[in-house]
Motif scaffolding. Structure first.
Motif, PDB file in Angstrom:
ATOM      1  N   TRP A  45      -3.723  16.321 110.451  1.00 61.52           N
ATOM      2  CA  TRP A  45      -4.801  16.391 111.441  1.00 61.52           C
ATOM      3  C   TRP A  45      -5.988  17.117 110.837  1.00 61.52           C
ATOM      4  O   TRP A  45      -5.851  17.892 109.885  1.00 61.52           O
ATOM      5  CB  TRP A  45      -4.331  17.122 112.695  1.00 61.52           C
ATOM      6  N   VAL A  46      -7.142  16.833 111.367  1.00 62.12           N
ATOM      7  CA  VAL A  46      -8.346  17.619 111.099  1.00 62.12           C
ATOM      8  C   VAL A  46      -9.002  17.901 112.440  1.00 62.12           C
ATOM      9  O   VAL A  46      -8.711  17.238 113.447  1.00 62.12           O
ATOM     10  CB  VAL A  46      -9.338  16.897 110.152  1.00 62.12           C
ATOM     11  N   GLU A  47      -9.881  18.867 112.458  1.00 59.78           N
ATOM     12  CA  GLU A  47     -10.489  19.279 113.728  1.00 59.78           C
ATOM     13  C   GLU A  47     -11.982  18.958 113.763  1.00 59.78           C
ATOM     14  O   GLU A  47     -12.705  19.212 112.791  1.00 59.78           O
ATOM     15  CB  GLU A  47     -10.282  20.781 113.954  1.00 59.78           C
ATOM     16  N   GLY A  48     -12.432  18.392 114.879  1.00 56.80           N
ATOM     17  CA  GLY A  48     -13.851  18.141 115.103  1.00 56.80           C
ATOM     18  C   GLY A  48     -14.374  18.996 116.237  1.00 56.80           C
ATOM     19  O   GLY A  48     -13.630  19.747 116.874  1.00 56.80           O
ATOM     20  N   GLU A  49     -15.658  18.872 116.493  1.00 59.11           N
ATOM     21  CA  GLU A  49     -16.292  19.624 117.578  1.00 59.11           C
ATOM     22  C   GLU A  49     -16.178  18.859 118.891  1.00 59.11           C
ATOM     23  O   GLU A  49     -16.298  17.631 118.912  1.00 59.11           O
ATOM     24  CB  GLU A  49     -17.766  19.875 117.264  1.00 59.11           C
TER      25      GLU A  49
END
Length: 465
Positions: A218-222
Motif C-alpha cells: 500500500w501507499v498513502e495519498g491525501e
C-alpha cells in the motif's frame, strides 16, 4: 520513476443516480471541463503507454468526450471487478503494470500515481498495490489491514464486515490499485459474485493474490485528492479544491488576486506576471492574460486574449474572439465579441463592440454599438486608427470609419466614412423661446382642473399628452 510499460483502466460506467442528472456523472464539469478530462490529463502527464475507459451501454457522450482514447462497454454493471474484466479485452497482449482509477476522482495527483507504480516495481514486487488514505472520519470506508511486522497489506475489510478493532483502523481504501499485469487476468478469473449484491468486487484481488502466495502493498495519498464525486455536494467540494489550486498557481506565478476566493478560474486560464485581478472576476475557457494587465472587479472573460498592460473593467464582458492589444482600455459595462481593440484604443463606457476592429489610438464614446447582425447574417465594422466615435452612436455594419475620422454624438452611420472626415446624422434642433415656462403653466392648470373634476365626481379627462 523506473520506466516500465503501464496501462490505465479508467472506470466511468457508473450511473451517478445520486447526482439526479441526465448528464453522466463523469461529464459534470470541474473548472470548466468534464471531471474525467482532469483525470486523463494527469494520466497523460504520467506518460501511460495505454489508456482504456470503461463506459456503460448508454454513455456515448463519454466516449465522444475522451476520444481518441478507446472505450469498452460494461454491459451489465456488475461491480468494479466486472468493469476491469470488460477493459481487459482492450489490453490483450499488454505486458506491464495496470493502474485502475475512477473517472469520478478527478483530483488524484501525478506524484501519487508515481508512488503507486514505484511501490509496485520495488522489491519484493508486490502483485497488488492499494492506495490508502486517512480521512478525518473513516465511517463507511473499507479499512486496510496492515501486517505490523513487515508492513505489507494483509486485507481490505469493508466497514460493515469489520470487527470493532478493525473499525479503529484509520487507514482506509481509496479503491485505486496498481496491479502486476502478468497476474491480473488469473486473479480476475477467480473473482466471485457470491455476495448480497451479486457483484464482482475489485477489492477481492488482495485476498486472491495472497492465496496465490503473492505479496500486497500500500501507499498513502491525501484525503483531498481522493474525494469521489457522487453528489452535487461532492461536486461543489471538488470545484472549491480545484479553484483553490488554480488561484494558488496564478499567485505563485506573479499575479495579484485582491480577493482570491471570489475569482473563478478555468482549467486553461493563462495569467502573466504583475497582473492585478479585482474581486468577483470570472474566467471561462480560453482566456489568456498578458503581463501587467489590470482587470477590475465583476468582469466576465471567456475565449479572450488580453495583451500586456491593458486595462479591463469593472463590469466588462469579453466574449470569445475578443482581442485586446497592449495598453488598450475596455471599461465599465462594455461587451466585446469577436473584435480587436488595438494598441492604445479606448472603449470605456456602456458599449457593445462585436465583429469589429477598433484601430490603434481610437476612442469609442459611451453608448456606442456596432450593429453587426441583421437577423440573418453577421457583418463587420472597421474603425480606423485615431478615429473618434461620439457617444450614443450606432455603426451599421458592414461599415468602415476611416483613420482619424470623427463621428458626431448620436449618429447612425450606415455608409463608409473617409479618413479624417466628420460624419454626423442628427435631426435639426427647434428652439421655442419661453416655451418651457408656458408648457409648465399649461400642465399645472390641467392638473388643477383634473383634481376639481375628480372631487366633484366628474371623471377626469386625459389631455392627450
Amino acid at each position: 520513476m523506473t520506466k516500465n510499460k503501464t496501462a490505465a483502466i479508467v472506470l466511468a460506467a457508473g450511473l451517478g443516480t445520486r447526482m439526479k442528472s441526465t448528464l453522466p456523472k463523469v461529464m459534470h464539469p470541474i473548472a470548466g471541463r468534464p471531471m474525467i478530462r482532469h483525470l486523463l490529463d494527469t494520466l497523460r502527464r504520467v506518460e501511460m503507454d495505454r489508456i482504456v475507459v470503461v463506459v456503460g451501454p448508454d454513455q456515448q457522450e463519454i466516449a465522444d468526450a475522451v476520444a481518441p482514447i478507446p472505450c469498452v462497454v460494461q454491459h451489465e454493471r456488475l461491480g468494479t471487478g466486472d468493469a476491469v474484466k470488460a477493459a481487459m479485452s482492450a489490453l490483450k497482449g499488454f505486458q506491464g503494470d495496470v493502474l485502475v482509477v475512477f473517472g469520478d476522482t478527478p483530483l488524484i495527483a501525478r506524484e501519487t500515481i508515481f508512488a503507486m507504480l514505484e511501490r509496485r516495481r520495488a522489491a519484493p514486487r508486490p502483485a497488488v498495490v492499494v492506495l490508502g488514505f486517512e480521512p478525518d472520519d473513516p465511517g463507511a470506508y473499507g479499512r486496510l489491514v496492515i501486517d505490523p511486522e513487515d508492513g505489507r497489506l494483509e486485507a481490505i475489510v469493508e466497514a460493515k464486515d469489520a470487527t470493532a478493532e478493525q473499525r479503529d483502523i484509520g487507514l482506509c481504501n481509496s479503491g485505486l490499485m496498481a496491479v502486476d499485469g502478468a497476474v491480473l487476468p488469473q486473479l480476475l478469473s477467480r473473482l466471485s459474485n457470491s455476495n448480497a449484491k451479486g457483484e464482482y468486487y475489485l477489492t477481492d484481488l488482495v485476498a486472491l493474490a495472497r492465496e496465490d502466495g503473492f505479496s500486497c502493498a500500500w501507499v498513502e495519498g491525501e484525503e483531498q485528492e481522493l474525494i469521489g464525486v457522487n453528489t452535487r455536494v461532492d461536486l461543489a467540494m471538488v470545484e472549491t479544491l480545484a479553484q483553490d489550486a488554480l488561484r494558488t498557481r496564478a499567485m505563485e506565478g506573479g499575479a495579484t488576486l485582491l480577493d482570491p476566493s471570489t475569482v473563478w478560474l478555468c482549467h486553461d486560464t493563462k495569467i502573466g506576471r504583475d497582473v492585478t485581478i479585482g474581486p468577483s472576476v470570472f474566467f471561462g475557457p480560453g482566456a489568456r492574460v498578458g503581463d501587467g494587465v489590470v482587470i477590475k472587479g465583476f468582469c466576465h472573460i471567456e475565449g479572450a486574449h488580453i495583451a500586456e498592460n491593458a486595462t479591463v473593467g469593472p463590469f466588462a464582458r469579453l466574449r470569445p474572439g475578443a482581442v485586446l492589444d497592449e495598453d488598450s482600455h475596455v471599461g465599465n459595462f462594455v461587451e466585446i465579441k469577436n473584435a480587436t481593440v488595438e494598441s492604445g484604443a479606448k472603449v470605456n463606457h456602456l458599449s457593445y463592440i462585436g465583429d469589429a476592429r477598433v484601430g490603434a489610438g481610437a476612442n469609442v464614446g459611451a453608448g456606442t454599438i456596432t450593429c453587426n447582425y441583421n437577423g440573418f447574417t453577421k457583418a463587420r465594422t472597421d474603425i480606423g486608427a485615431g478615429a473618434f466615435i461620439g457617444s450614443n452612436s450606432a455603426l451599421v455594419a458592414p461599415v468602415r470609419i476611416g483613420a482619424g475620422a470623427l463621428v458626431g454624438a448620436g449618429s447612425t452611420i450606415g455608409e463608409d466614412v473617409p479618413d479624417d472626415a466628420i460624419a454626423v446624422t442628427r435631426a435639426a434642433v427647434k428652439i421655442v423661446p419661453g416655451g418651457a415656462a408656458r408648457y409648465r403653466e399649461r400642465q399645472r392648470d390641467l392638473k388643477a382642473r383634473a383634481g376639481e373634476e375628480t372631487t366633484s365626481g366628474t371623471p377626469a379627462k386625459g389631455n392627450g399628452a
